[in-house]
Design a protein around this motif. Structure first.
Motif, PDB file in Angstrom:
ATOM      1  N   ASP A   1       0.644  -1.341   0.012  1.00 22.15           N
ATOM      2  CA  ASP A   1      -0.039  -0.114   0.024  1.00 22.15           C
ATOM      3  C   ASP A   1       0.889   1.460  -0.237  1.00 22.15           C
ATOM      4  N   LEU A   2       2.065   1.269   0.704  1.00 19.69           N
ATOM      5  CA  LEU A   2       2.714   2.485   0.894  1.00 19.69           C
ATOM      6  C   LEU A   2       3.622   2.594  -0.571  1.00 19.69           C
ATOM      7  N   SER A   3       3.790   1.396  -1.154  1.00 18.14           N
ATOM      8  CA  SER A   3       4.480   1.703  -2.470  1.00 18.14           C
ATOM      9  C   SER A   3       3.784   1.217  -3.542  1.00 18.14           C
ATOM     10  N   ALA A   4       2.391   1.595  -3.520  1.00 17.15           N
ATOM     11  CA  ALA A   4       1.473   1.319  -4.605  1.00 17.15           C
ATOM     12  C   ALA A   4       1.913   1.466  -5.807  1.00 17.15           C
ATOM     13  N   ASN A   5       2.281   2.831  -6.202  1.00 17.57           N
ATOM     14  CA  ASN A   5       2.650   3.305  -7.376  1.00 17.57           C
ATOM     15  C   ASN A   5       3.811   2.536  -8.283  1.00 17.57           C
ATOM     16  N   ARG A   6       4.694   2.104  -7.333  1.00 17.78           N
ATOM     17  CA  ARG A   6       5.912   1.551  -7.619  1.00 17.78           C
ATOM     18  C   ARG A   6       5.575  -0.037  -7.961  1.00 17.78           C
ATOM     19  N   TRP A   7       4.645  -0.602  -7.522  1.00 14.57           N
ATOM     20  CA  TRP A   7       4.430  -2.053  -7.756  1.00 14.57           C
ATOM     21  C   TRP A   7       3.419  -2.002  -8.940  1.00 14.57           C
ATOM     22  N   GLN A   8       2.463  -1.040  -8.972  1.00 16.91           N
ATOM     23  CA  GLN A   8       1.635  -0.912 -10.373  1.00 16.91           C
ATOM     24  C   GLN A   8       2.665  -0.699 -11.574  1.00 16.91           C
ATOM     25  N   PHE A   9       3.689   0.122 -11.511  1.00 23.14           N
ATOM     26  CA  PHE A   9       4.506   0.406 -12.372  1.00 23.14           C
ATOM     27  C   PHE A   9       5.272  -0.795 -13.087  1.00 23.14           C
ATOM     28  N   LEU A  10       5.515  -1.777 -11.908  1.00 26.22           N
ATOM     29  CA  LEU A  10       6.566  -3.078 -12.312  1.00 26.22           C
ATOM     30  C   LEU A  10       5.590  -3.917 -13.113  1.00 26.22           C
ATOM     31  N   ILE A  11       4.372  -4.183 -12.270  1.00 24.15           N
ATOM     32  CA  ILE A  11       3.496  -5.081 -12.637  1.00 24.15           C
ATOM     33  C   ILE A  11       2.824  -4.924 -13.835  1.00 24.15           C
ATOM     34  N   GLY A  12       2.362  -3.578 -14.184  1.00 22.13           N
ATOM     35  CA  GLY A  12       1.660  -3.231 -15.296  1.00 22.13           C
ATOM     36  C   GLY A  12       2.627  -3.094 -16.645  1.00 22.13           C
ATOM     37  N   GLU A  13       3.995  -2.881 -16.516  1.00 24.29           N
ATOM     38  CA  GLU A  13       5.124  -2.806 -17.417  1.00 24.29           C
ATOM     39  C   GLU A  13       5.985  -4.063 -17.595  1.00 24.29           C
ATOM     40  N   ARG A  14       5.477  -5.031 -17.068  1.00 25.34           N
ATOM     41  CA  ARG A  14       6.287  -6.245 -16.824  1.00 25.34           C
ATOM     42  C   ARG A  14       6.398  -6.770 -18.428  1.00 25.34           C
ATOM     43  N   TRP A  15       5.254  -6.743 -19.062  1.00 29.17           N
ATOM     44  CA  TRP A  15       5.147  -7.522 -20.345  1.00 29.17           C
ATOM     45  C   TRP A  15       4.509  -6.249 -21.349  1.00 29.17           C
ATOM     46  N   GLY A  16       5.006  -4.907 -20.903  1.00 35.49           N
ATOM     47  CA  GLY A  16       4.607  -3.687 -21.718  1.00 35.49           C
ATOM     48  C   GLY A  16       5.191  -3.466 -22.885  1.00 35.49           C
ATOM     49  N   GLY A  17       4.949  -2.609 -23.751  1.00 38.51           N
ATOM     50  CA  GLY A  17       5.418  -2.388 -25.066  1.00 38.51           C
ATOM     51  C   GLY A  17       6.646  -1.698 -25.083  1.00 38.51           C
ATOM     52  N   SER A  18       7.486  -1.073 -24.003  1.00 37.14           N
ATOM     53  CA  SER A  18       8.567  -0.452 -23.914  1.00 37.14           C
ATOM     54  C   SER A  18       9.785  -1.633 -23.989  1.00 37.14           C
ATOM     55  N   PRO A  19      10.830  -1.859 -24.951  1.00 34.49           N
ATOM     56  CA  PRO A  19      11.682  -2.967 -24.651  1.00 34.49           C
ATOM     57  C   PRO A  19      12.567  -2.534 -23.600  1.00 34.49           C
ATOM     58  N   ALA A  20      12.756  -1.207 -23.372  1.00 38.25           N
ATOM     59  CA  ALA A  20      13.884  -0.845 -22.288  1.00 38.25           C
ATOM     60  C   ALA A  20      13.257  -1.346 -20.983  1.00 38.25           C
ATOM     61  N   VAL A  21      11.931  -0.681 -20.842  1.00 34.72           N
ATOM     62  CA  VAL A  21      11.339  -1.021 -19.475  1.00 34.72           C
ATOM     63  C   VAL A  21      11.139  -2.622 -19.417  1.00 34.72           C
ATOM     64  N   ARG A  22      10.591  -3.189 -20.253  1.00 41.22           N
ATOM     65  CA  ARG A  22      10.301  -4.589 -20.277  1.00 41.22           C
ATOM     66  C   ARG A  22      11.611  -5.540 -19.744  1.00 41.22           C
ATOM     67  N   ASN A  23      12.657  -5.225 -20.526  1.00 40.95           N
ATOM     68  CA  ASN A  23      13.908  -5.680 -20.312  1.00 40.95           C
ATOM     69  C   ASN A  23      14.723  -5.478 -18.901  1.00 40.95           C
ATOM     70  N   GLY A  24      14.444  -4.233 -18.598  1.00 38.50           N
ATOM     71  CA  GLY A  24      14.843  -3.885 -17.315  1.00 38.50           C
ATOM     72  C   GLY A  24      14.088  -4.391 -15.911  1.00 38.50           C
ATOM     73  N   ILE A  25      12.858  -4.517 -16.072  1.00 41.82           N
ATOM     74  CA  ILE A  25      12.016  -5.331 -15.259  1.00 41.82           C
ATOM     75  C   ILE A  25      12.273  -6.754 -15.055  1.00 41.82           C
ATOM     76  N   ALA A  26      12.585  -7.399 -16.264  1.00 40.92           N
ATOM     77  CA  ALA A  26      13.071  -8.923 -16.284  1.00 40.92           C
ATOM     78  C   ALA A  26      14.632  -8.819 -15.294  1.00 40.92           C
ATOM     79  N   ARG A  27      15.289  -8.009 -15.761  1.00 40.30           N
ATOM     80  CA  ARG A  27      16.544  -7.913 -15.028  1.00 40.30           C
ATOM     81  C   ARG A  27      16.374  -7.936 -13.563  1.00 40.30           C
ATOM     82  N   GLU A  28      15.697  -7.094 -13.051  1.00 43.23           N
ATOM     83  CA  GLU A  28      15.471  -6.687 -11.770  1.00 43.23           C
ATOM     84  C   GLU A  28      14.806  -7.858 -10.931  1.00 43.23           C
ATOM     85  N   ILE A  29      13.812  -8.646 -11.546  1.00 46.00           N
ATOM     86  CA  ILE A  29      13.264  -9.644 -11.171  1.00 46.00           C
ATOM     87  C   ILE A  29      14.389 -11.042 -10.999  1.00 46.00           C
TER      88      ILE A  29
END
Length: 224
Positions: free
Chosen positions: A103-131
């Protein structure tokens, strides 16, 4: 730090915060323009280029930015995994702490969850790396726990993968419960959250009960 450096840091922070706000307000990062980000940050578009080459670089840095807090959150969660022999009340308490942190970090979770398979390769690859980092860190921690000493390195890594992906699923459902309830303090909303806390607590207990009875060598022999 000089005043100039401080202002530059503040501008960069404003751009990151603006991009996070826009990409968690019903939009995906790939649909946001540079001009929109600059406007949300209160800057002229040319100021953007003092900090980022393009939106792809911003997306990659944004993943790093939002992941810092989640690394701390997931570390506290995996400390809660340390003893599967804990009383059910302790397991529940750790789950409650996790959801409170979500709840305290809701926007951060929303970003990672929403963009995990999103349209931006840089973001998608970055999230895969962090996971992958999340999984590696958790596997290393779990290997030190007494309950995991009988597991092979491969099985410990598999378990870490399961737990990290579960945490993302838990966070996504929890945030969804908050969004779908028109009155977050209504009895119905409270009942839905309570039911989900009970479910995730039970899932955790069953997972660790299975781990305590798992024999990697026997399973490996049977699969040959």
């Amino acid at each position: 730090m000089s005043i100039r450096d401080e202002r530059k840091q503040q501008s960069r922070q404003a751009i990151l915060d603006a991009a996070l706000t826009l990409s968690t307000s019903g939009r995906s990062f790939s649909t946001i323009s540079l001009r929109e980000v600059a406007r949300e940050a209160g800057l002229v578009p040319t100021a953007f280029y003092r900090h980022f080459q393009d939106m792809e670089e911003l997306g990659s840095d944004l993943v790093d930015y939002v992941s810092i807090d989640l690394h701390h959150l997931l570390r506290s969660l995996r400390q809660g995994f340390q003893s599967q022999t804990d009383a059910p009340s302790k397991t529940r308490l750790r789950i409650e702490h996790f959801f409170h942190a979500v709840d305290l970090s809701a926007n951060r979770w929303q970003f990672l969850i929403g963009e995990r398979w999103g349209g931006s390769p840089a973001v998608r690859n970055g999230i895969a790396r962090e996971i992958r980092f999340f999984i590696e860190d958790l596997a290393q921690d779990l290997s030190q726990f007494a309950e995991f000493k009988h597991l092979t390195l491969t099985d410990t890594q598999i378990m870490a993968d399961v737990l990290i992906n579960l945490s993302f699923s838990w966070a996504m459902t929890w945030l969804g419960l908050r969004q779908t309830q028109t009155e977050s303090s209504s009895p119905e909303a409270e009942a839905a959250r309570e039911a989900y806390i009970q479910l995730t607590t039970r899932q955790t207990q069953l997972l660790f009960r299975g781990i305590s009875n798992w024999d990697s060598n026997t399973v490996a022999l049977k699969s040959e």
